[in-house]
Each structure stands twice: as structure tokens, then as C-alpha cells.
Design a protein around this motif. Sequence first.
Motif, short mmCIF file in Angstrom:
data_model
loop_
_atom_site.label_atom_id
_atom_site.label_comp_id
_atom_site.label_asym_id
_atom_site.label_seq_id
_atom_site.Cartn_x
_atom_site.Cartn_y
_atom_site.Cartn_z
N LEU A 1 0.83 -1.17 0.05
CA LEU A 1 0.01 -0.05 -0.08
C LEU A 1 0.81 1.35 -0.17
N VAL B 1 0.53 4.19 -2.86
CA VAL B 1 0.08 5.60 -2.66
C VAL B 1 0.70 6.75 -3.56
N LEU C 1 -1.20 11.97 -0.85
CA LEU C 1 -0.94 11.93 0.41
C LEU C 1 -0.43 13.21 1.08
#
Length: 172
Positions: free
Chosen positions: A53, A57, A62
Motif C-alpha cells: 500500500l 500511494v 498523500l
Amino acid sequence: VIAAILVAYVVLTAIPFVPGTEIGVALLMVFGAKVAVVVYLSTVTALTLSFSLGRLVPEHRLAGWLERRGMVRAAALITAFVRLGPEGRDRYLTQTAPRWLKPWLVDHRMITLVVLVNLPGNTLLGGGGGIALVTGLSKLMSFPQFLLSVALGVAPVPLAVIAGSWFGGWLA
């Protein structure tokens, strides 16, 4: 019931700041050596999931998410990392580290990861899931390197439980 517990264990261990090791040890204490291999494989699966993950991302999203939640410094760090690329990230992370620690951060990443995953109280650093997530986000370790590190780092406790069940009868 055990399968549901193990699925919950994988999900919880993959989440940063959840004390996954303690949950795994509790499972080993309750069910013993008969689940040691399954707990081992579940732990490796959970940490690999978290690492994957982290690799997937998008950094700019983010950073935006962190900024919207008031974590401006963390967002700025992620934004800086995006511009640096892997080599620049490596230099950035090691330039402020103590001199004695630099070789471990650069030349012995796999050993450093094994130590961090087994460090008592690593929940303060994000736990196994958080450490794996950040390792994936950094993109400074390949998938095979990570998998080998985690497979070796997670093995001692389940192996000790299995060995204890084999030799425990002889000692009594």
C-alpha cells in the motif's frame, strides 16, 4: 472462528500504530504451536500488504491529505521527497543521522528493517504496519528485499514456540 481471528489479525497488523506483535504473541499463547506457522504467514502477509500500500500511494495525494488535516510539516516532507527521487531521498534521510548510524541506514537496510520490526516498543514508531508502510512509501527497498527482511525478522518468535512444543515434552 480461528480463521476470522487470523483475518482480523492481518488487517489490524497492517494498520500503523496497532501493536500487531503483541496480538500475534497472544494468539501463540492461546493456541500454541499448532497456529505458529499460520500466525507467521499472517504476520508476513500483513506487513507485505502495508508495504505494498505504501508503494502504491500517490505521494502528491498523500501530501494534500496531510495538509488538509493540518499536518503541514509532514506534507512538506512528502512533497520534498517527491522532488528528490530515490537517490535524493537516501541522501536526505542519512544527512541528519548520527555518523555511526549512516552505514546501517544505507548499506544494511535489510538488517535495519529486521531490527526495527523486532524493536521492543516499536508501536511508538508506527508498529510493524507503520514501519512497513513508510518503507514502501520511501521506495528505497525493493519488494524482494522487503519480503526477505520481513520473513527473517518475524520468524524467531514462531520458531521458538514450535521448538518449545517439540522439546518441552523432553524437559518435563
